[in-house]
Design a protein around this motif. Sequence first.
Motif, short mmCIF file in Angstrom:
data_model
loop_
_atom_site.label_atom_id
_atom_site.label_comp_id
_atom_site.label_asym_id
_atom_site.label_seq_id
_atom_site.Cartn_x
_atom_site.Cartn_y
_atom_site.Cartn_z
N UNK A 51 41.36 48.68 51.42
CA UNK A 51 41.86 48.80 52.79
C UNK A 51 43.17 48.05 53.04
N UNK A 52 43.75 47.47 51.99
CA UNK A 52 45.03 46.80 52.13
C UNK A 52 44.96 45.42 52.75
N UNK A 53 43.75 44.99 53.09
CA UNK A 53 43.56 43.68 53.73
C UNK A 53 42.70 42.76 52.87
N UNK A 54 42.44 43.16 51.63
CA UNK A 54 41.71 42.30 50.72
C UNK A 54 40.36 42.83 50.27
N UNK A 55 39.90 43.96 50.82
CA UNK A 55 38.59 44.49 50.45
C UNK A 55 38.73 45.77 49.63
N UNK A 86 33.53 45.71 45.90
CA UNK A 86 33.91 45.20 44.59
C UNK A 86 34.64 43.87 44.76
N UNK A 87 34.35 42.95 43.86
CA UNK A 87 35.02 41.66 43.89
C UNK A 87 36.26 41.71 43.00
N UNK A 88 37.24 40.92 43.36
CA UNK A 88 38.45 40.87 42.56
C UNK A 88 39.54 40.12 43.30
N UNK A 116 48.77 49.58 40.95
CA UNK A 116 48.74 48.27 40.30
C UNK A 116 47.44 47.51 40.50
N UNK A 117 46.56 48.01 41.36
CA UNK A 117 45.29 47.34 41.58
C UNK A 117 45.33 46.24 42.62
N UNK A 118 46.42 46.16 43.38
CA UNK A 118 46.50 45.14 44.41
C UNK A 118 45.54 45.44 45.56
#
Length: 245
Positions: A42-46, A68-70, A140-142
Amino acid sequence: MARIYLAEAHRVGDTVALEDAAFRHVARVLRMRVGDQLTVFNGKGSEFTARITQIERHAAHITLEAQREGNTESPLHSTLLQAVGKGERMDWALQKATELGISAIQPVLTARCNVKLDTERWAKKQAHWQGVLIAACEQSGRLRIPDLHPVARLDAVLNLCEAALRLVLAPQSGSAPIDAVSAIDSVALLVGPEGGLNEQEIQRAEAAGFRSWQIGPRTLRTETAPMVALALLQQRFGDYGPPSV
């Protein structure tokens, strides 16, 4: 597994509609079907694993199945003040800066910028750049999309920078200011346009606390310079390790 941006992805169990760009990519480019899995952020960390539950002619819905954690964000908070370049040069600079972990981007207009647009076309340009950042995050997986600030004149933003280290790329400066810095958690990097920053702009940047930095013996293009500088900064202060022998 396909990875897409979806601002409405918040909680496991939610069923949400794909946005237009995501729908076209999933249904028409990848030709995914009901039951297929994908990754959503969601572009906010989740970030979530999700499954396609419905596909229609012009719409599709997915259900978020697991979070998912990361952590792919750099500990170095970096801001790029990038002089606006023409066409693909600007896209390239923003794309690679995003891949390299930039936190925020401030497009700036300088004396030698050759891009002149009216208000409506600037708005379209801003929306286009936001799409470039989203696509770079998908690839990039950000987990977070860099903040993209509206285009502004250079003089209007120089004194707003509060980073611990402020750098202006100046090919003729001959200095290497990052070598003398032991540890920082934030940096601002100013990069000029195709014709470079003029002497007065460099002086005004230095008066605002920026330190001139020459990153090598060769003059780099406006789209190449931030990529090289950010890679060096990430290695020195961020999440890139030292080169292996």
